[in-house]
Design an enzyme around this catalytic site. Sequence first.
Site, mmCIF file in Angstrom:
data_model
loop_
_atom_site.group_PDB
_atom_site.id
_atom_site.type_symbol
_atom_site.label_atom_id
_atom_site.label_comp_id
_atom_site.label_asym_id
_atom_site.label_seq_id
_atom_site.Cartn_x
_atom_site.Cartn_y
_atom_site.Cartn_z
ATOM 1 N N LYS A 173 3.542 11.711 -10.891
ATOM 2 C CA LYS A 173 2.823 10.820 -11.814
ATOM 3 C C LYS A 173 3.667 9.564 -12.015
ATOM 4 C CE LYS A 173 0.119 14.095 -14.545
ATOM 5 N NZ LYS A 173 -0.098 14.707 -15.868
ATOM 6 N N GLU B 239 11.381 19.957 -23.257
ATOM 7 C CA GLU B 239 10.542 20.204 -22.068
ATOM 8 C C GLU B 239 10.987 21.481 -21.349
ATOM 9 O OE1 GLU B 239 7.808 18.565 -21.384
ATOM 10 O OE2 GLU B 239 8.023 16.647 -22.431
ATOM 11 N N HIS C 187 9.877 11.289 -27.219
ATOM 12 C CA HIS C 187 8.778 12.086 -26.667
ATOM 13 C C HIS C 187 9.039 13.600 -26.841
ATOM 14 C CE1 HIS C 187 5.614 13.309 -23.924
ATOM 15 N NE2 HIS C 187 6.502 13.957 -23.193
ATOM 16 N N HIS D 263 1.573 14.022 -28.487
ATOM 17 C CA HIS D 263 1.205 12.629 -28.208
ATOM 18 C C HIS D 263 0.624 11.955 -29.439
ATOM 19 C CE1 HIS D 263 1.046 12.785 -23.551
ATOM 20 N NE2 HIS D 263 2.155 12.244 -23.990
ATOM 21 N N GLU E 283 -4.140 17.459 -11.329
ATOM 22 C CA GLU E 283 -4.503 17.974 -12.655
ATOM 23 C C GLU E 283 -6.001 18.199 -12.818
ATOM 24 O OE1 GLU E 283 -2.001 16.430 -15.832
ATOM 25 O OE2 GLU E 283 -3.554 16.890 -17.277
ATOM 26 N N ASN F 248 1.048 20.469 -20.203
ATOM 27 C CA ASN F 248 0.834 19.666 -21.418
ATOM 28 C C ASN F 248 0.914 20.490 -22.692
ATOM 29 O OD1 ASN F 248 0.446 17.337 -19.898
ATOM 30 N ND2 ASN F 248 -1.723 17.787 -19.608
ATOM 31 N N HIS G 130 1.711 18.918 -26.009
ATOM 32 C CA HIS G 130 1.503 17.481 -25.846
ATOM 33 C C HIS G 130 0.251 16.966 -26.548
ATOM 34 C CE1 HIS G 130 4.672 18.085 -22.955
ATOM 35 N NE2 HIS G 130 4.688 16.818 -22.595
ATOM 36 N N ARG H 162 -2.597 22.307 -13.702
ATOM 37 C CA ARG H 162 -1.493 21.405 -14.083
ATOM 38 C C ARG H 162 -1.506 21.097 -15.576
ATOM 39 N NH1 ARG H 162 1.123 16.305 -10.740
ATOM 40 N NH2 ARG H 162 2.560 15.688 -12.381
ATOM 41 N N LYS I 167 7.726 23.531 -12.265
ATOM 42 C CA LYS I 167 6.888 22.337 -12.102
ATOM 43 C C LYS I 167 6.412 22.226 -10.649
ATOM 44 C CE LYS I 167 5.832 17.724 -13.338
ATOM 45 N NZ LYS I 167 6.023 16.565 -14.174
ATOM 46 N N ARG J 219 0.807 -1.236 0.000
ATOM 47 C CA ARG J 219 0.000 0.000 0.000
ATOM 48 C C ARG J 219 0.831 1.273 0.000
ATOM 49 N NH1 ARG J 219 -3.277 -3.099 3.406
ATOM 50 N NH2 ARG J 219 -4.935 -4.016 2.164
HETATM 51 P P1 NAD Z 1 14.346 6.656 -20.901
HETATM 52 O O1 NAD Z 1 14.084 6.429 -19.484
HETATM 53 O O2 NAD Z 1 13.994 5.576 -21.858
HETATM 54 O O3 NAD Z 1 15.895 7.018 -21.094
HETATM 55 C C1 NAD Z 1 16.383 7.250 -22.388
HETATM 56 C C2 NAD Z 1 17.641 6.425 -22.670
HETATM 57 O O4 NAD Z 1 18.751 7.009 -21.992
HETATM 58 C C3 NAD Z 1 17.560 4.997 -22.180
HETATM 59 O O5 NAD Z 1 18.176 4.150 -23.106
HETATM 60 C C4 NAD Z 1 18.358 5.029 -20.878
HETATM 61 O O6 NAD Z 1 18.897 3.780 -20.521
HETATM 62 C C5 NAD Z 1 19.431 6.009 -21.226
HETATM 63 N N1 NAD Z 1 20.043 6.729 -20.117
HETATM 64 C C6 NAD Z 1 19.427 7.226 -19.022
HETATM 65 N N2 NAD Z 1 20.289 7.960 -18.309
HETATM 66 C C7 NAD Z 1 21.472 7.918 -18.948
HETATM 67 C C8 NAD Z 1 22.735 8.505 -18.715
HETATM 68 N N3 NAD Z 1 22.937 9.350 -17.699
HETATM 69 N N4 NAD Z 1 23.731 8.223 -19.588
HETATM 70 C C9 NAD Z 1 23.526 7.424 -20.662
HETATM 71 N N5 NAD Z 1 22.347 6.873 -20.951
HETATM 72 C C10 NAD Z 1 21.328 7.120 -20.101
HETATM 73 O O7 NAD Z 1 13.635 7.963 -21.440
HETATM 74 P P2 NAD Z 1 13.264 9.358 -20.765
HETATM 75 O O8 NAD Z 1 13.172 10.306 -21.886
HETATM 76 O O9 NAD Z 1 14.119 9.666 -19.614
HETATM 77 O O10 NAD Z 1 11.814 9.093 -20.165
HETATM 78 C C11 NAD Z 1 10.718 8.782 -20.984
HETATM 79 C C12 NAD Z 1 9.618 8.228 -20.122
HETATM 80 O O11 NAD Z 1 9.215 9.208 -19.183
HETATM 81 C C13 NAD Z 1 8.376 7.824 -20.896
HETATM 82 O O12 NAD Z 1 7.997 6.542 -20.487
HETATM 83 C C14 NAD Z 1 7.338 8.850 -20.490
HETATM 84 O O13 NAD Z 1 6.040 8.332 -20.494
HETATM 85 C C15 NAD Z 1 7.791 9.209 -19.102
HETATM 86 N N6 NAD Z 1 7.371 10.536 -18.646
HETATM 87 C C16 NAD Z 1 6.769 10.624 -17.440
HETATM 88 C C17 NAD Z 1 6.379 11.853 -16.947
HETATM 89 C C18 NAD Z 1 5.794 11.947 -15.569
HETATM 90 O O14 NAD Z 1 5.332 13.032 -15.196
HETATM 91 N N7 NAD Z 1 5.797 10.883 -14.794
HETATM 92 C C19 NAD Z 1 6.596 13.024 -17.690
HETATM 93 C C20 NAD Z 1 7.218 12.906 -18.930
HETATM 94 C C21 NAD Z 1 7.602 11.655 -19.408
HETATM 95 N N1 GLY Z 2 4.390 15.831 -17.469
HETATM 96 C C1 GLY Z 2 3.191 16.506 -17.170
HETATM 97 C C2 GLY Z 2 2.813 16.432 -15.722
HETATM 98 O O1 GLY Z 2 3.559 15.951 -14.901
HETATM 99 O O2 GLY Z 2 1.742 16.841 -15.362
#
Ligand code: NAD
Ligand code: GLY
Length: 359
Positions: free
Chosen positions: A143, A185, A265, A252, A237, A245, A248, A241, A227, A121
């Site tokens: 999120k 971003e 992304h 998206h 949101e 987006n 986006h 919030r 943020k 939990r």
């Molecule tokens: P990712 O986590 O896939 O990382 C991108 C690549 O970089 C991967 O291959 C990873 O292994 C590599 N990597 C990471 N750190 C590294 C480093 N320091 N040196 C070398 N390589 C490294 O991609 P991302 O862009 O970080 O994240 C994308 C994800 O985030 C998506 O799943 C998306 O849905 C999510 N996201 C979530 C939110 C949220 O609010 N929770 C917001 C935006 C995006």
């Molecule tokens: N990435 C958008 C949010 O966190 O609301």
Amino acid sequence: MEKIRVDLAERSYNIYIGSDTLDGIGDRLTLFDLSPKIAMVSNPTVFSLYGDRVTDTVRKAGFDLLTITIPDGEEFKDLIRVEHIYDELLRYKLDRSSALIALGGGVIGDITGFAASTYMRGISSIQIPTTLLAQVDSSVGGKTGFNHKLGKNMIGTFWQPGIVWIDTETLKTLPERELLAGLAEVIKYGVIHDEELFRFLEHNRDKILNIDSDTVTHIIKRSCEIKAEVVSKDERESGLRAILNYGHTIGHAVETVTGYTRFLHGEAVAIGMCLEARLSELLGIIDKEHAQRIKALIDSYGLPSEMPEDIKTGDLFSSMKLDKKAVAGALKFILPEKIGKVRIQKEVSEKDISDSLQA
Ligand code: NAD
Ligand code: GLY
């Protein structure tokens, strides 16, 4: 080290930003009331670069640490990997006052945050983001989630981390394409809330691309502050919030119709920001000069700014209407009024959207 507070009553937490600070996380964790067992989730790419340093500092601080790796890639942000994390945590007998560390980009951060929010939990989630996107966006705000075969990020929770620990040095090993996608971003924060940040991005391109420590610390700090401010006012949101987006709604849709393989992304968001600025111009909300400044900044960082010709407008519409941000199929856009200010526009005609997509 810079410290930013995310103000959310009993769920408040700090974001720490510094250069070469990875070895400090162990001591920081001793300040929390945690049980002696901790677990960490990472992927082989990130673990091979930074896993030993985090493991050493956490163990030196007196914790037993279990490390769990899941394969690298968005396609592994799924229920199978969540279950794998649960299995490992239960075998290790992690208890309710333990913590789960996420070491990696947004994929690791989201799935680990989700596992932390549901294991017994809910246990503490410690975010150590290592991509620019994760440092300025996904690790902050709570999120969490994973992908379902019928939709990206369709299953998830709101679960604020206990701490976000950002070491800007980790960006030095990040592939440039990933760095640029994260910068999209940062540009977004400039457009939605901070003209000064936008101007800083216009004037400091080379330092940013060379990962000059003070320069990147500044842009990460400003992004996290914005943020944090938005999330503190509207955690779930229900209104404000949504401004996060910007870019986006179209972004998206671009990701979806291209099967998540062609654009990162941030690249899709860059296209979305340009087209949503064009839509805003078409509606007479932003003037031409500001809309052009947005496109010029995105171009200057080598990010895509135009809709690829092979993407069909009809496919984009279908995808936008299915997006989880659409309510009863009605599209909502975040439209810039000028650099540093946006509005939430709920009623935009299909013709205007279509005109801006095809302009
Ligand atoms: P990712 O986590 O896939 O990382 C991108 C690549 O970089 C991967 O291959 C990873 O292994 C590599 N990597 C990471 N750190 C590294 C480093 N320091 N040196 C070398 N390589 C490294 O991609 P991302 O862009 O970080 O994240 C994308 C994800 O985030 C998506 O799943 C998306 O849905 C999510 N996201 C979530 C939110 C949220 O609010 N929770 C917001 C935006 C995006
Ligand atoms: N990435 C958008 C949010 O966190 O609301």
